[in-house]
Design a protein around this motif. Structure first.
Motif, PDB file in Angstrom:
ATOM      1  N   ASP A 177       0.822  -1.221   0.000  1.00  0.00           N
ATOM      2  CA  ASP A 177       0.000   0.000   0.000  1.00  0.00           C
ATOM      3  C   ASP A 177       0.851   1.264   0.000  1.00  0.00           C
ATOM      4  OD1 ASP A 177      -2.478  -1.104  -0.124  1.00  0.00           O
ATOM      5  OD2 ASP A 177      -2.719  -1.257   2.058  1.00  0.00           O
ATOM      6  N   HIS A 178       1.898   1.256   0.825  1.00  0.00           N
ATOM      7  CA  HIS A 178       2.751   2.448   0.876  1.00  0.00           C
ATOM      8  C   HIS A 178       3.462   2.629  -0.471  1.00  0.00           C
ATOM      9  CE1 HIS A 178       4.885   5.759   2.636  1.00  0.00           C
ATOM     10  NE2 HIS A 178       6.053   5.222   2.298  1.00  0.00           N
ATOM     11  N   HIS A 179       3.945   1.522  -1.038  1.00  0.00           N
ATOM     12  CA  HIS A 179       4.531   1.597  -2.386  1.00  0.00           C
ATOM     13  C   HIS A 179       3.602   2.320  -3.353  1.00  0.00           C
ATOM     14  CE1 HIS A 179       4.683   0.202  -6.541  1.00  0.00           C
ATOM     15  NE2 HIS A 179       6.004   0.193  -6.403  1.00  0.00           N
ATOM     16  N   ASP A 180       2.331   1.951  -3.312  1.00  0.00           N
ATOM     17  CA  ASP A 180       1.388   2.500  -4.290  1.00  0.00           C
ATOM     18  C   ASP A 180       1.179   3.998  -4.104  1.00  0.00           C
ATOM     19  OD1 ASP A 180       1.251  -0.019  -5.274  1.00  0.00           O
ATOM     20  OD2 ASP A 180      -0.833  -0.398  -4.727  1.00  0.00           O
ATOM     21  N   ARG A 181       1.269   4.499  -2.859  1.00  0.00           N
ATOM     22  CA  ARG A 181       1.150   5.936  -2.610  1.00  0.00           C
ATOM     23  C   ARG A 181       2.420   6.657  -3.078  1.00  0.00           C
ATOM     24  NH1 ARG A 181      -3.363   8.087  -0.996  1.00  0.00           N
ATOM     25  NH2 ARG A 181      -2.271   9.645   0.241  1.00  0.00           N
ATOM     26  N   VAL A 182       3.578   6.075  -2.786  1.00  0.00           N
ATOM     27  CA  VAL A 182       4.847   6.703  -3.191  1.00  0.00           C
ATOM     28  C   VAL A 182       4.926   6.794  -4.718  1.00  0.00           C
ATOM     29  CG1 VAL A 182       7.367   6.437  -3.235  1.00  0.00           C
ATOM     30  CG2 VAL A 182       6.102   5.965  -1.119  1.00  0.00           C
ATOM     31  N   LEU A 183       4.576   5.697  -5.378  1.00  0.00           N
ATOM     32  CA  LEU A 183       4.680   5.698  -6.839  1.00  0.00           C
ATOM     33  C   LEU A 183       3.595   6.539  -7.490  1.00  0.00           C
ATOM     34  CD1 LEU A 183       6.894   4.256  -8.604  1.00  0.00           C
ATOM     35  CD2 LEU A 183       6.863   3.679  -6.176  1.00  0.00           C
ATOM     36  N   ALA A 184       2.455   6.686  -6.816  1.00  0.00           N
ATOM     37  CA  ALA A 184       1.395   7.532  -7.380  1.00  0.00           C
ATOM     38  C   ALA A 184       1.922   8.953  -7.578  1.00  0.00           C
ATOM     39  CB  ALA A 184       0.166   7.541  -6.467  1.00  0.00           C
ATOM     40  N   ILE A 185       2.714   9.442  -6.629  1.00  0.00           N
ATOM     41  CA  ILE A 185       3.211  10.821  -6.771  1.00  0.00           C
ATOM     42  C   ILE A 185       4.513  10.892  -7.590  1.00  0.00           C
ATOM     43  CG2 ILE A 185       4.429  10.843  -4.505  1.00  0.00           C
ATOM     44  CD1 ILE A 185       2.692  13.864  -6.105  1.00  0.00           C
ATOM     45  N   THR A 186       5.393   9.902  -7.488  1.00  0.00           N
ATOM     46  CA  THR A 186       6.681  10.013  -8.188  1.00  0.00           C
ATOM     47  C   THR A 186       6.635   9.504  -9.622  1.00  0.00           C
ATOM     48  OG1 THR A 186       7.375   7.856  -7.339  1.00  0.00           O
ATOM     49  CG2 THR A 186       8.060   9.800  -6.074  1.00  0.00           C
ATOM     50  N   SER A 187       5.593   8.760  -9.959  1.00  0.00           N
ATOM     51  CA  SER A 187       5.591   8.160 -11.298  1.00  0.00           C
ATOM     52  C   SER A 187       4.221   8.224 -11.987  1.00  0.00           C
ATOM     53  CB  SER A 187       6.056   6.698 -11.191  1.00  0.00           C
ATOM     54  OG  SER A 187       6.017   6.062 -12.440  1.00  0.00           O
ATOM     55  N   HIS A 188       3.164   7.818 -11.285  1.00  0.00           N
ATOM     56  CA  HIS A 188       1.874   7.710 -11.967  1.00  0.00           C
ATOM     57  C   HIS A 188       1.295   9.083 -12.292  1.00  0.00           C
ATOM     58  CE1 HIS A 188       1.649   3.577  -9.713  1.00  0.00           C
ATOM     59  NE2 HIS A 188       2.708   3.701 -10.481  1.00  0.00           N
ATOM     60  N   LEU A 189       1.284   9.987 -11.303  1.00  0.00           N
ATOM     61  CA  LEU A 189       0.770  11.335 -11.590  1.00  0.00           C
ATOM     62  C   LEU A 189       1.607  12.042 -12.673  1.00  0.00           C
ATOM     63  CD1 LEU A 189      -1.305  13.555 -10.969  1.00  0.00           C
ATOM     64  CD2 LEU A 189       0.193  14.355  -9.140  1.00  0.00           C
ATOM     65  N   PRO A 190       2.951  12.008 -12.593  1.00  0.00           N
ATOM     66  CA  PRO A 190       3.715  12.616 -13.694  1.00  0.00           C
ATOM     67  C   PRO A 190       3.336  12.074 -15.075  1.00  0.00           C
ATOM     68  CG  PRO A 190       5.186  12.171 -11.854  1.00  0.00           C
ATOM     69  CD  PRO A 190       3.841  11.597 -11.480  1.00  0.00           C
ATOM     70  N   HIS A 191       3.136  10.773 -15.168  1.00  0.00           N
ATOM     71  CA  HIS A 191       2.741  10.226 -16.471  1.00  0.00           C
ATOM     72  C   HIS A 191       1.350  10.734 -16.883  1.00  0.00           C
ATOM     73  CE1 HIS A 191       6.216   7.537 -16.264  1.00  0.00           C
ATOM     74  NE2 HIS A 191       5.990   7.255 -17.531  1.00  0.00           N
ATOM     75  N   LEU A 192       0.430  10.772 -15.920  1.00  0.00           N
ATOM     76  CA  LEU A 192      -0.925  11.220 -16.236  1.00  0.00           C
ATOM     77  C   LEU A 192      -0.922  12.670 -16.746  1.00  0.00           C
ATOM     78  CD1 LEU A 192      -3.890  10.266 -16.050  1.00  0.00           C
ATOM     79  CD2 LEU A 192      -4.004  11.429 -13.845  1.00  0.00           C
ATOM     80  N   ILE A 193      -0.154  13.519 -16.075  1.00  0.00           N
ATOM     81  CA  ILE A 193      -0.047  14.922 -16.458  1.00  0.00           C
ATOM     82  C   ILE A 193       0.586  15.051 -17.843  1.00  0.00           C
ATOM     83  CG2 ILE A 193       1.109  17.088 -15.833  1.00  0.00           C
ATOM     84  CD1 ILE A 193      -1.064  16.152 -13.894  1.00  0.00           C
ATOM     85  N   ALA A 194       1.615  14.255 -18.081  1.00  0.00           N
ATOM     86  CA  ALA A 194       2.302  14.324 -19.372  1.00  0.00           C
ATOM     87  C   ALA A 194       1.374  13.893 -20.500  1.00  0.00           C
ATOM     88  CB  ALA A 194       3.565  13.456 -19.349  1.00  0.00           C
TER      89      ALA A 194
END
Lengths: 302, 302
Positions: A177-194
């Motif tokens: 669960d913590h992994h998923d929160r960390v990656l949501a901000i460092t990787s998933h959100l950046p990709h979504l924005i891009a």
């Protein structure tokens, strides 16, 4: 003493083929077996001699394995697990390379009841896809996050950690669960924005597509790199890590509204303060070796 | 036949010092004069031998010039123009390198009534600032957009175009207003988004700053590069090109809301379609030589 001696990779794309190449480079005595659902990809893997053996069925690829790594999009993990369930040796460890972990832990527990599942996520990649895009040093000096489910045997976890260390990664363990929160901000959100901004730019009327491309060096092109990542992989990431992604997106939207207001009302100090703070984050990333300090990402200067 | 023989650069940062270096490299017979409001920067410019002469006042730097290029933040253009008004030769051309043009055209017309003003914008830069960050090939194969005010003499426009061609740029001319719309989407909005997301990531509670830095290779680090650009320059850009930036931001926010909805409702097809479309944009940028095709921006593979 190698952590594993017979490794099977299921899904031979950028990551799967890079794992194969990295195993060859760092643990040449390991016997490598590969499988991909796409017959064309299996042929390419054969031609590139990435494996000792490429099998025609998923079951045949795992019969002798002590480590099976699923390198398929996260939405396909459950099906990939089910496809090997009957042939998986009882003492084999099953791992994966998916970008979200809670959903993968759930899907593999369901597909492989009783199997030893130790998921992992190498935080590395490029914008290119397919078996020919991989390379052996992709994981070197990059983090690999191992996310053991509750109750996982420490010895099994340590073997997976050691495997990734051998490939050159720095390894951390973390709850899924913590992994998923960390990656949501460092990787998933950046990709979504891009993805979003590249879409927005494609839909302009009075600014032509050709102008967008021509003048992309002003900043836009940096976004197009990650917006060129594999569409299937990223669709699955957003659907599988939905809750954390939507939460991060909400925070981002609030911050963007605050900036929008600062621009509308001419509040230069607020803009300047934020822009100074963000510069410091870049410095930390470079200090910690997570990016290249060469200006302009080291793009060719000629 | 050189377009100019006595060039003055006011503002010796990344861009001003790069123009000086590029003039030296491509038109060595040109006499180069420099001025910067910061005495420390003037000393650095002296030490680096960027100019034939660095003067102590803006007026002294222009008395003999046939081209004066203002390389200051766009919010400082009016003041920089006013500071040279009394000493500017009547036949000198005044240009600049600002990232928005309508506001610069307006400010310089007010500060320098009767002067020949031909603004320009080299679409090039790096995340680093200051006279030591410049390099001679910064403008090579990059676009430079010349934005003549209505009624500008074609011969004066052509001299400025030829100047930038000599520095290695591909040159286009464009109306100032259209320039500002094109750059709002290709440069200003990307910077705004990058600054925002880096700020959002810095403000997380349960994900630590150290985790954000550690795992930044998953996508976030690409944003930190442009969010490390000069704070003063970018504050001024957003305030000077406010209307176009707010319009593009509105479009972006609508598109982001649509994606947010697709994630919430599990509409994988919508995500997949967008992600496929954006990949094609990346290909066009590479085909047209506006970015490096090396995977991962050509970051070191070791």
């Amino acid at each position: 003493m190698l952590p594993f001696s017979r490794v099977t990779i299921i899904g031979i794309g950028l990551i799967g083929s890079s794992v194969a190449r990295a195993v060859r480079a760092t643990m040449p005595s390991v016997r490598l077996t590969g499988y991909d659902a796409d017959a064309g990809v299996r042929e390419t893997a054969d031609r590139l001699e990435l494996f000792d053996d490429v099998t025609d069925t998923p079951g045949a690829s795992v019969t002798d394995a002590d480590l099976v790594i699923l390198c398929v999009p996260v939405g396909a993990m459950g099906a990939a697990g089910a496809a090997i369930a009957d042939d998986l040796p009882a003492d084999a460890i099953v791992s994966d390379v998916g970008s979200c972990k809670a959903e993968v832990v759930r899907a593999l527990a369901e597909a492989l009841p009783g199997a030893i599942v130790i998921p992992a996520h190498p935080v590395a990649g490029t914008e290119n896809s397919g078996p020919e895009a991989g390379f052996a040093t992709l994981f070197k000096h990059r983090w690999c996050i191992v996310t053991p489910p509750e109750g996982a045997a420490p010895f099994a976890v340590e073997r997976v950690c050691e495997f990734w260390r051998r490939l050159g990664s720095d390894v951390e363990t973390m709850a899924p669960d913590h992994h998923d929160r960390v990656l949501a901000i460092t990787s998933h959100l950046p990709h979504l924005i891009a993805y979003t901004i590249v879409g927005t730019a494609s839909d302009m009327e009075e600014v032509t597509q050709s102008e967008v491309i021509k003048y992309s060096a002003g900043g836009f092109r940096d976004f197009t790199r990650i917006a060129a990542s594999d569409p299937t992989m990223w669709r699955d990431v957003f659907l599988s890590n939905r809750e954390a992604v939507l939460d991060m997106l909400q925070r981002f939207s609030e911050d963007l509204s605050a900036l929008q207001r600062a621009i509308r009302w001419g509040k230069g100090d607020e803009l300047f303060d934020l822009f100074t703070r963000t510069r410091a984050v870049r410095r930390s990333i470079i200090d910690q070796g997570q990016d290249d300090p060469a200006p302009d990402f080291g793009r060719t200067r000629e």
